[in-house]
Every structure is written in structure tokens, then in C-alpha cells.
Design a protein around this motif. Structure first.
Motif, PDB file in Angstrom:
ATOM      1  N   GLU A   1       0.830  -1.201   0.000  1.00 26.71           N
ATOM      2  CA  GLU A   1       0.000   0.000   0.000  1.00 26.71           C
ATOM      3  C   GLU A   1       0.858   1.241   0.000  1.00 26.71           C
ATOM      4  O   GLU A   1       1.921   1.294   0.636  1.00 26.71           O
ATOM      5  CB  GLU A   1      -0.993   0.014   1.161  1.00 26.71           C
ATOM      6  CG  GLU A   1      -0.416  -0.017   2.537  1.00 26.71           C
ATOM      7  CD  GLU A   1      -1.527  -0.107   3.593  1.00 26.71           C
ATOM      8  OE1 GLU A   1      -1.893  -1.231   3.956  1.00 26.71           O
ATOM      9  OE2 GLU A   1      -2.007   0.954   4.027  1.00 26.71           O
ATOM     10  N   ILE A   2       0.408   2.203  -0.758  1.00 22.75           N
ATOM     11  CA  ILE A   2       1.070   3.496  -0.742  1.00 22.75           C
ATOM     12  C   ILE A   2       0.609   4.209   0.513  1.00 22.75           C
ATOM     13  O   ILE A   2      -0.591   4.339   0.763  1.00 22.75           O
ATOM     14  CB  ILE A   2       0.722   4.304  -2.009  1.00 22.75           C
ATOM     15  CG1 ILE A   2       1.196   3.549  -3.256  1.00 22.75           C
ATOM     16  CG2 ILE A   2       1.329   5.704  -1.946  1.00 22.75           C
ATOM     17  CD1 ILE A   2       2.677   3.244  -3.302  1.00 22.75           C
ATOM     18  N   VAL A   3       1.577   4.634   1.310  1.00 21.81           N
ATOM     19  CA  VAL A   3       1.275   5.304   2.575  1.00 21.81           C
ATOM     20  C   VAL A   3       1.128   6.807   2.336  1.00 21.81           C
ATOM     21  O   VAL A   3       0.247   7.457   2.887  1.00 21.81           O
ATOM     22  CB  VAL A   3       2.391   5.022   3.593  1.00 21.81           C
ATOM     23  CG1 VAL A   3       2.149   5.773   4.894  1.00 21.81           C
ATOM     24  CG2 VAL A   3       2.505   3.522   3.845  1.00 21.81           C
TER      25      VAL A   3
ATOM     26  N   ALA B   1       8.994   2.030   3.265  1.00 27.70           N
ATOM     27  CA  ALA B   1      10.163   2.754   2.754  1.00 27.70           C
ATOM     28  C   ALA B   1       9.790   3.533   1.500  1.00 27.70           C
ATOM     29  O   ALA B   1       8.748   3.293   0.881  1.00 27.70           O
ATOM     30  CB  ALA B   1      11.287   1.766   2.439  1.00 27.70           C
ATOM     31  N   GLU B   2      10.671   4.436   1.153  1.00 21.35           N
ATOM     32  CA  GLU B   2      10.482   5.222  -0.070  1.00 21.35           C
ATOM     33  C   GLU B   2      10.764   4.356  -1.301  1.00 21.35           C
ATOM     34  O   GLU B   2      11.688   3.533  -1.297  1.00 21.35           O
ATOM     35  CB  GLU B   2      11.442   6.424  -0.063  1.00 21.35           C
ATOM     36  CG  GLU B   2      11.231   7.345  -1.265  1.00 21.35           C
ATOM     37  CD  GLU B   2      12.273   8.478  -1.345  1.00 21.35           C
ATOM     38  OE1 GLU B   2      12.969   8.718  -0.330  1.00 21.35           O
ATOM     39  OE2 GLU B   2      12.379   9.076  -2.419  1.00 21.35           O
TER      40      GLU B   2
ATOM     41  N   ILE C   1      12.969   1.005  -1.362  1.00 24.64           N
ATOM     42  CA  ILE C   1      12.349  -0.065  -2.142  1.00 24.64           C
ATOM     43  C   ILE C   1      12.580   0.279  -3.613  1.00 24.64           C
ATOM     44  O   ILE C   1      12.186   1.356  -4.070  1.00 24.64           O
ATOM     45  CB  ILE C   1      10.836  -0.176  -1.861  1.00 24.64           C
ATOM     46  CG1 ILE C   1      10.598  -0.596  -0.402  1.00 24.64           C
ATOM     47  CG2 ILE C   1      10.175  -1.170  -2.818  1.00 24.64           C
ATOM     48  CD1 ILE C   1       9.128  -0.611   0.030  1.00 24.64           C
ATOM     49  N   ALA C   2      13.247  -0.626  -4.330  1.00 26.65           N
ATOM     50  CA  ALA C   2      13.465  -0.405  -5.767  1.00 26.65           C
ATOM     51  C   ALA C   2      12.225  -0.835  -6.539  1.00 26.65           C
ATOM     52  O   ALA C   2      11.578  -1.818  -6.191  1.00 26.65           O
ATOM     53  CB  ALA C   2      14.678  -1.200  -6.241  1.00 26.65           C
ATOM     54  N   TYR C   3      11.909  -0.090  -7.580  1.00 22.48           N
ATOM     55  CA  TYR C   3      10.796  -0.456  -8.482  1.00 22.48           C
ATOM     56  C   TYR C   3      11.311  -0.383  -9.915  1.00 22.48           C
ATOM     57  O   TYR C   3      11.931   0.614 -10.302  1.00 22.48           O
ATOM     58  CB  TYR C   3       9.600   0.493  -8.311  1.00 22.48           C
ATOM     59  CG  TYR C   3       8.588   0.350  -9.424  1.00 22.48           C
ATOM     60  CD1 TYR C   3       7.822  -0.817  -9.532  1.00 22.48           C
ATOM     61  CD2 TYR C   3       8.406   1.346 -10.391  1.00 22.48           C
ATOM     62  CE1 TYR C   3       6.907  -0.979 -10.568  1.00 22.48           C
ATOM     63  CE2 TYR C   3       7.495   1.197 -11.425  1.00 22.48           C
ATOM     64  CZ  TYR C   3       6.753   0.033 -11.507  1.00 22.48           C
ATOM     65  OH  TYR C   3       5.859  -0.135 -12.542  1.00 22.48           O
TER      66      TYR C   3
ATOM     67  N   PRO D   1       8.394  12.344  -1.962  1.00 21.53           N
ATOM     68  CA  PRO D   1       8.680  10.907  -1.927  1.00 21.53           C
ATOM     69  C   PRO D   1       7.404  10.076  -1.930  1.00 21.53           C
ATOM     70  O   PRO D   1       6.400  10.456  -1.339  1.00 21.53           O
ATOM     71  CB  PRO D   1       9.453  10.727  -0.609  1.00 21.53           C
ATOM     72  CG  PRO D   1       9.209  11.951   0.184  1.00 21.53           C
ATOM     73  CD  PRO D   1       8.863  13.058  -0.770  1.00 21.53           C
ATOM     74  N   ILE D   2       7.463   8.940  -2.624  1.00 23.13           N
ATOM     75  CA  ILE D   2       6.361   7.965  -2.637  1.00 23.13           C
ATOM     76  C   ILE D   2       6.756   6.881  -1.638  1.00 23.13           C
ATOM     77  O   ILE D   2       7.769   6.198  -1.822  1.00 23.13           O
ATOM     78  CB  ILE D   2       6.206   7.325  -4.024  1.00 23.13           C
ATOM     79  CG1 ILE D   2       6.116   8.369  -5.128  1.00 23.13           C
ATOM     80  CG2 ILE D   2       5.040   6.337  -4.036  1.00 23.13           C
ATOM     81  CD1 ILE D   2       4.757   8.891  -5.400  1.00 23.13           C
ATOM     82  N   THR D   3       5.943   6.719  -0.605  1.00 26.65           N
ATOM     83  CA  THR D   3       6.273   5.752   0.439  1.00 26.65           C
ATOM     84  C   THR D   3       5.323   4.567   0.369  1.00 26.65           C
ATOM     85  O   THR D   3       4.104   4.749   0.286  1.00 26.65           O
ATOM     86  CB  THR D   3       6.183   6.410   1.829  1.00 26.65           C
ATOM     87  OG1 THR D   3       6.992   7.588   1.809  1.00 26.65           O
ATOM     88  CG2 THR D   3       6.682   5.470   2.907  1.00 26.65           C
ATOM     89  N   MET D   4       5.913   3.378   0.381  1.00 24.46           N
ATOM     90  CA  MET D   4       5.115   2.146   0.272  1.00 24.46           C
ATOM     91  C   MET D   4       5.312   1.279   1.507  1.00 24.46           C
ATOM     92  O   MET D   4       6.424   1.163   2.022  1.00 24.46           O
ATOM     93  CB  MET D   4       5.552   1.358  -0.966  1.00 24.46           C
ATOM     94  CG  MET D   4       4.865  -0.004  -1.118  1.00 24.46           C
ATOM     95  SD  MET D   4       5.497  -0.957  -2.565  1.00 24.46           S
ATOM     96  CE  MET D   4       4.635  -0.126  -3.887  1.00 24.46           C
TER      97      MET D   4
END
Lengths: 472, 472
Positions: free
Chosen positions: A101-103, A128-129, A151-153, A240-243
Motif C-alpha cells: 500500500e502506498i502510505v 520505505a520510499e 524499495i526499488a521499483y 517521496p512515494i512511500t510504500m
């Protein structure tokens, strides 16, 4: 009709009618033609195993139920020497359904599945971001340590291809990205599914970590969720996108798996047999219909049809390999146990149930007459003769290790990667008409190969030892 | 091209060009044509809300985030009198992801989602024998008490239809089966999804229990799982099929929801406004792209485009209703608050984003000239004039309660029920080309309605009170 009659005439030279009493003698060609219009055997197999067993994750009790089911089915369908050949293997299970989930900045949940050999985040998860890379090459170019705590995407996409060749293009995202990211300090990796559909069903499958790199949690997002994540990056304006990622797979250590074999015994069992393979295990999400219940259904139905047309010269052995998905454990075990037993030729069906469109062998140059004869015989099913050197399927290690003869019956893979390793790998995705075309082509080809008195690889005398033992 | 010029000429009589300085005066027709080829507003809305908010389950904080997002968007896009109108409603949430597994004779897991108002099984679940019914009528015919201790399953299927009419045929399986089963003693109900796809994504949606019947757990199986269950019945040879069902929804009691409104203010705000509606809430599984982010995107973009072509005579009010899915709470609240305020006409977009193909009104007989004029104006977008009496969308209670004028712009629903209420209701399912056609048609129609100086329902003088208050 003309084409059929010509092919029939050609075949009648190669396959003298078998002595039979009831029903009226049937040629191999008739058996193949009947399969095209009316085969029910392959459907019975794949309907049965998906309904009565369902998912068959390698090394688990579900795979064991699959073996027991297959043994029963083979015996009921007239196969001889039916047996389970057990081996031990390292078993990984997926745990509870994954959660991503995206926080922040845009809270919502994504559909995610853990990749095989992924570590666990623990039930509390990792937050983490997310750092996005367009390709594995971009990830590889990231400085050492630069992903520490992230977190790598990887967003690489896959395009449908008839020959499945984009698996080689897109596959590395799943196969190696998590290992590369971990080596640069990432706490976890998520990837866009290696798949061509747009459903909320992540594509699972194995990943790897290089020696010396501690496995991290690794998961695949469904393609719509991956697209959403990428839009978030565009809309976040640099925030930042945090998941939060929760994946709870487990390593169970060594457990028992096994290969299942059965035979249509030939008139001359001292001749090396024709080995036709598939794999019985599946990932846990779907029911293993196209991957690879259909393959086992096709090879088993073909062997049975050949037998029905009269006892073949050579024995036809079906190999329902175990644990293909998690590392070819069945294929390796089978080769280890049988590499000194010569095989005439190996073929595998492991690419769904859509139409066969091309025939390849690895003996086009060494036994051109046979290659040509087979190509002519399958032309009536819309199958062209190819010039690629057949490499054989994943479960044919034994034949490759012997440097033996191989045939590939190339299937249409245009929609295969819509379904591959997803919850959507279910019976309803199999087109009965195309499944029957597979059985027809396989019946024709396996029957011809099982009727060959001379070496399939060379056209010469049948060797008494596998090619690898003759120094070839 | 000719057709366009003719229509332009016709329209120029009805819509004298607005006084504008920059850019050059634009007719309503030009605004609609521009929307067809280049509208970006609707896409921006639906991309934004699905990315930045995601699912918007009625009565929850996610729906509240949706309202806040919509208010911001409306203000940023030039709407006036933007407001949230709150109300209280009974809120049900789905709890943890549902689980259904066959315990015997063929153990495997199915994909399941709870239905709205379903009771909870508790985390330990319910395990019981499944009894299959082909239709709701068959279930209704079961003797009283005959389902005691059982899980009822209804297998009725749905066929895709362009006009969506099979929702009326298949829908009752979801709407009433669980209540009927509960009244006959069933401990739970599972149904085949009311949907036309074959993905492992159950279709959620509301169910109902009659007064005096205690709600039981109720869930929808994905269609492939439902087909698997039906095959199990065939293969079980009369042995009982036992299912474990875990559904953990919760009733949260009364929570706050709200409607969002905004206006393109007309030149004569004393004339009854044109009300164009959609709903902002969605079920929790998807991101509410086709149901009904697209609808809000279409009505908002149309209103904005009309305004861009020059201030309309009447005010256009957009109503982004809340809590449609769980019982039309927003629609009811809006009517309760505004039923004494006359509306000129109501229109709703709530059927995805595929092409509009038919225009219906409920004033074809009472104001035939206007009906015909609109039909002629939308013909260039491939929209035919229909003869059905428009009933209006679910969020137009206020106009229905007033017995007011209604327009339905019928969309192509062929693939709508592939996605409806599933996790697959995501942005990628929206075809931008068809979305733009919707905006174009809506721009044309809303602009014409907002330009009408006389009563839309009758063609006569504008009434000073809603029709219901005049005894009509």
C-alpha cells in the motif's frame, strides 16, 4: 481434401497398418485427424486436474496430490509402467496473500504477489520510499549503496509476441532485478508484472539473488497497479512515494517432490524411447491450466492416441516433471537418474494450449529426410516447417545432457503472457478447438518418431549408448 | 462535413453567439467538436481521482478524501458555489480480504468478495455443505427449512448486452438470493459473480435481507471459481461439497458522507438549473474508474466546455453524489434537501466511459420539438434518437421526486459488466477516444438544455415550482 489424401498416401509408406482386430485398422493419420475434430482426452486431463487438484506448488502436499491424481489418470487411460520417481528439493511457499500500500502521498492499496525465493518482510511489513527505474540496465547503473533503505521499483513493460520472445526482453526484470537492488542496499524490490494483460492479477514467478547477496523481499505488482504507481510519480511533484510492503513467504527447507512417468510400450522396447514431457507443478495463484496442465494433457493424449492407432515400434514415455517452476528440480533429478539410458528424442509441451504453428527440430541438417517428412505431415494442421534449431523444453535436461534429438512444436504465445503465473491461469482460458489442434499435431509427430527404426538424430543405425557417451 | 455544416447552421438559430473578447467566439457546436478530438479535462479528472485517491467506499475516510479532492478540482476548473453537503448514513465495510476454500472432496481456494450488508463469519469462518441452485426461482422453490446448516450457491450466469439489460436478468442473484437462502435456514450464501468476464476478480455489490430475516454472510465467487465449483459438483458423484467461508465485514453504524456540488452559473440564475449527476463513491476493490469516476469526469468536463463556449442561459449544477453504491444515500439526501427547488432537467452519467449510442428523454411527447432538436444535434456523433422514456440515473431522485424532465444518454455497456464492482475497475480500462465522444455528446446536450428559455418538460413557460408541487 487433396492435401489430406496426398499426405495419407505418403504416410502409408512410412507406417504400414498395424495388425488389429477391432475396430477396423486405423492409421496414425486417422488418429491425428480424429483428435483434431473430437479429442476428449486432453480436455478430460486438464479439466480434471484443475478441478480435482487445483494449484500444485512445487514441494507441497498440493503437488503430491497432483502426482497421485496423475498416476491414477495414467493407469485409467491405459499407460503402463506408471511410477512416481521422488527426489528432495528446497521448497519455498508464498505465505499469506501479499499486501502493498502506498502510505503517502496518495494512500491506496495495490495488488502484489511475492516472487519465488523472496524473503519475508515479517507480518509487520516494511515501509520505505520507492525509487523507480525504467529498466534493469538503469538499476544496474545505480551507484553502489545508493538504494540503502529504499524499495526499488522497475517499470519495464512486456509486449505480446506470437513466439513468446519478449519473455527474454522483459523476464530479467523478474529474474535479476531484486538481486541487483539488494546488492545496492535496497530493503525490498517491487516490479511491474512480467506479463501482457491489464488485470489486477500480479504475475508471480521465481527471482534470484547472487551468491553473497542476502535475499530481500521481492514482489510483482499487477500491471494496472504498476501504471498507477508510475502516475503517482508524475503527480507527486518530487515528493517521496512511500510504500508499505507485507510479504510473508517461507522457506521450508528440503521436502519431497517427484516426477511421474508412464509408458505406451513399443513393439521393440530395446529401442531408445521417445520422451515427451510437461510439468505437473504450478505456481499457487492459478490452477495450473495453461502452465502446465494443458501441456501434460497434450502429451498424454498424443501418446494415448498413437497407441490407439496400433502399438508403436518404440516405447513412448511421458514425463510429468515436478518442480519446474521453482528451479527445474524435476528435470535435474530425472537427468541425474536417467542420463545413462538412451532416449531417441525429446519433446515438451509447456506453452499453453493455443495453436501449434511451427515445427522445429535439431536434426534438420543431420537427418533432413525425417525432418522434411514430419514437416510435410503436419502441414495439413497449418504448421509450417521451421529452420530454428530446437532447444527442447525445460524438463528435457536428460536429452540435452545426452546431446540427443529434440523437437519443438511452437505454439501461438500471443495471449500466453496474459495468464502466465497469474490467478487467471484457469481452465476457462483454454480454447478446446486449439487444444485439439495441439493433440492432433502431437499425435502425428510423436507417432512418426515412435515409428522410426533408425536413429532420429542421424538417420543412421540406432546407437547403443546416448550420444554424450559416444563423445558427441 | 456537410452534416456538420448543416447542424451548425441549425444551431446558430438556437444559440446566438455569446459576447466574448478572447479567444474568437466559439459556438457550443465547436466546443463539442473540440471535445471529440481533444478533450483533456475528463481524462484529467478520472486519472487524477483514481491515482490520487483510489477506492472510495461510501461512508469511509476514503470517500471523504474523494470529496476533498473533487472540491479542489472543481474550484481549479472554474466552478462556482462549490460545496460539500454532508449527511449521515449506515456504513458497512468489507473487512479483511475474503476467503473461500473447498475443504472436500477437492481442496482448493476460490476468490471471493463479500457482498454489501453481508454479515461476518467471524475470523474462524463457517464450514458447511454447499447446495447448488441454477436460478433464484429454484432457490425460491426450495422448501422452508431445507437449507438449514447449508451454504446456498446460485449459478445463474450473465451475458454481455449493449444496453446493459441483462443486469435485470442476472442482478437478482446478488440482490435477493442471500435473503431468500437465509429465510430458508442457510448459514451463508455464495453466488456466481454478476458479471460477464472470466477473471479471478469477484464482482462485489450490495445484497439485501428482508425485514425479519437476520443477515447471513454472503459473498460472490469470481466466474472462473464458480465454474470450477460447478465442475466439482459434476465430478463429485453425489459426495457433498464442503466449503469453508471467511468473510469479515463490519457495520460501522452511522458515519458521515456527503454530496459535492459545483456550478457553471447561468446568465439568468433565477431559471431552474440543469442538474447533471454522477457518483463519487465506489466499491473498495477497484479504483472507481468506470464506476463512476468516468461519469463525474464526463459531466464535469461537459459543464466546463459549455461554459467555455460562453456563459449559458441557465445555471448548470454538477452533483457528485456520495454513497450511491450502498443504497443511494446521497441521492436520497439530496432530494430531501432540495426537492422544493425546481430543476429544469436531470441527466446522469453512470455506465462507464464507452460510446454514447442513443439519446432518450421523457419529454419526447410533451416537448417534441426540443427532443427532435437534440436528436439532430447529436447525430453527428453517431448517437441515434431513442423512443424509450428516460428514467434518469440513480442519483437523480430529486428530479424524479419532482416528476421533472430527464434525459438518458445511453452508453455502450457491452464490456461494462466485465469490470463492474471488480478490482479491475481501473483507469487503463477507459478508452480515451470513447471518453472524448461522451464528453462531446454531453457538451452538446447540456449546452442545448442550458440554453432553453422555456420549460424543458413542456416547451411552455418555465414553472415557478417543481411539477410535483403543481399536482402533476
Amino acid at each position: 481434401m487433396n492435401r489430406t489424401m496426398t499426405a495419407l498416401a505418403a504416410l502409408s509408406l512410412a507406417f504400414p497398418a498395424q495388425a488389429k482386430t477391432l475396430p477396423a485398422p486405423m492409421t496414425l493419420e486417422q488418429a491425428a485427424d480424429d483428435a483434431l475434430t473430437g479429442d476428449k482426452v486432453a480436455w478430460d486431463f486438464v479439466e480434471g486436474i484443475t478441478t480435482e487438484v487445483g494449484p500444485r506448488q512445487a514441494g507441497t502436499e498440493a503437488e503430491a496430490r497432483g502426482r497421485a491424481w496423475a498416476v491414477q489418470w495414467l493407469k485409467a487411460n491405459g499407460f503402463k509402467n506408471v511410477a512416481i520417481e521422488p527426489y528432495m528439493m528446497p521448497t519455498w511457499i508464498p505465505g499469506e496473500p501479499g499486501r502493498a500500500e502506498i502510505v503517502s502521498p496518495f494512500p491506496q492499496r495495490f495488488a502484489v504477489a511475492p516472487l519465488g525465493t523472496s524473503a519475508s518482510t515479517g507480518p509487520e511489513g516494511i515501509t520505505a520510499e520507492v525509487v523507480m527505474f525504467a529498466t534493469v540496465a538503469d538499476l544496474q547503473a545505480a551507484p553502489a549503496g545508493s538504494l540503502k533503505g529504499k524499495i526499488a521499483y522497475v517499470s519495464n513493460s512486456m509486449t505480446p509476441t506470437q513466439d513468446g520472445s519478449q519473455y527474454g526482453f522483459a523476464g530479467p526484470t523478474r529474474w535479476v532485478a531484486s538481486g541487483i537492488a539488494a546488492s545496492k542496499g535496497a530493503v525490498a524490490t517491487v516490479i511491474k508484472s512480467v506479463g501482457t494483460d491489464n488485470h489486477r492479477n500480479p504475475h508471480s514467478g521465481g527471482t534470484t539473488f547472487p551468491e553473497g547477496v542476502t535475499p530481500t523481499p521481492a514482489g510483482a505488482l499487477s500491471n494496472p497497479d504498476a501504471a498507477n504507481l508510475e502516475r503517482m510519480f508524475k503527480r507527486a511533484g518530487g515528493k517521496p512515494i512511500t510504500m508499505k510492503l507485507v510479504l510473508t513467504p517461507q522457506d521450508l527447507g528440503q521436502t519431497e517432490s517427484g516426477n511421474v512417468v508412464g509408458e505406451i510400450v513399443g513393439r521393440n522396447p530395446s529401442l531408445p524411447p521417445v520422451l515427451i514431457a510437461c510439468h505437473l507443478d504450478s505456481w499457487w495463484q492459478g490452477t495450473g491450466a495453461i502452465d502446465d496442465g494443458a501441456g501434460c494433457a497434450i502429451v498424454a493424449a498424443a501418446a494415448r492416441n498413437v497407441g490407439f492407432a496400433g502399438q508403436p515400434l518404440r516405447t513412448i514415455r511421458v514425463l510429468f516433471a515436478g518442480a519446474e517452476e521453482t528451479g527445474l528440480w524435476g528435470s535435474k533429478a530425472y537427468s541425474a537418474a536417467h542420463v545413462n539410458e538412451p532416449f531417441a528424442v525429446g519433446l515438451e509441451s509447456d506453452f499453453g494450449a493455443d495453436r501449434v504453428w511451427r515445427f522445429d527440430s535439431n536434426f534438420r541438417e543431420t537427418n533432413p529426410a525425417l525432418h522434411k517428412r514430419i514437416a510435410l505431415a503436419v502441414a495439413r494442421f497449418g504448421v509450417s516447417g521451421g529452420t530454428d534449431a530446437a532447444g527442447g523444453g525445460a524438463d528435457l535436461n536428460v536429452v540435452r545432457d545426452q546431446k540427443g534429438a529434440l523437437v519443438d512444436l511452437q505454439q501461438d504465445g500471443t495471449r500466453y503472457f496474459d495468464l502466465h503465473h497469474t490467478p487467471d491461469d484457469t481452465l476457462d482460458k483454454i480454447d478446446p478447438v486449439q487444444l485439439r489442434q495441439n493433440v492432433a499435431v502431437w499425435t502425428q509427430v510423436v507417432g512418426m518418431l515412435a515409428g522410426e527404426a533408425t536413429s532420429i538424430l542421424t538417420g543412421g543405425p540406432v546407437p547403443t549408448a546416448p550420444p554424450m557417451m559416444q563423445g558427441k
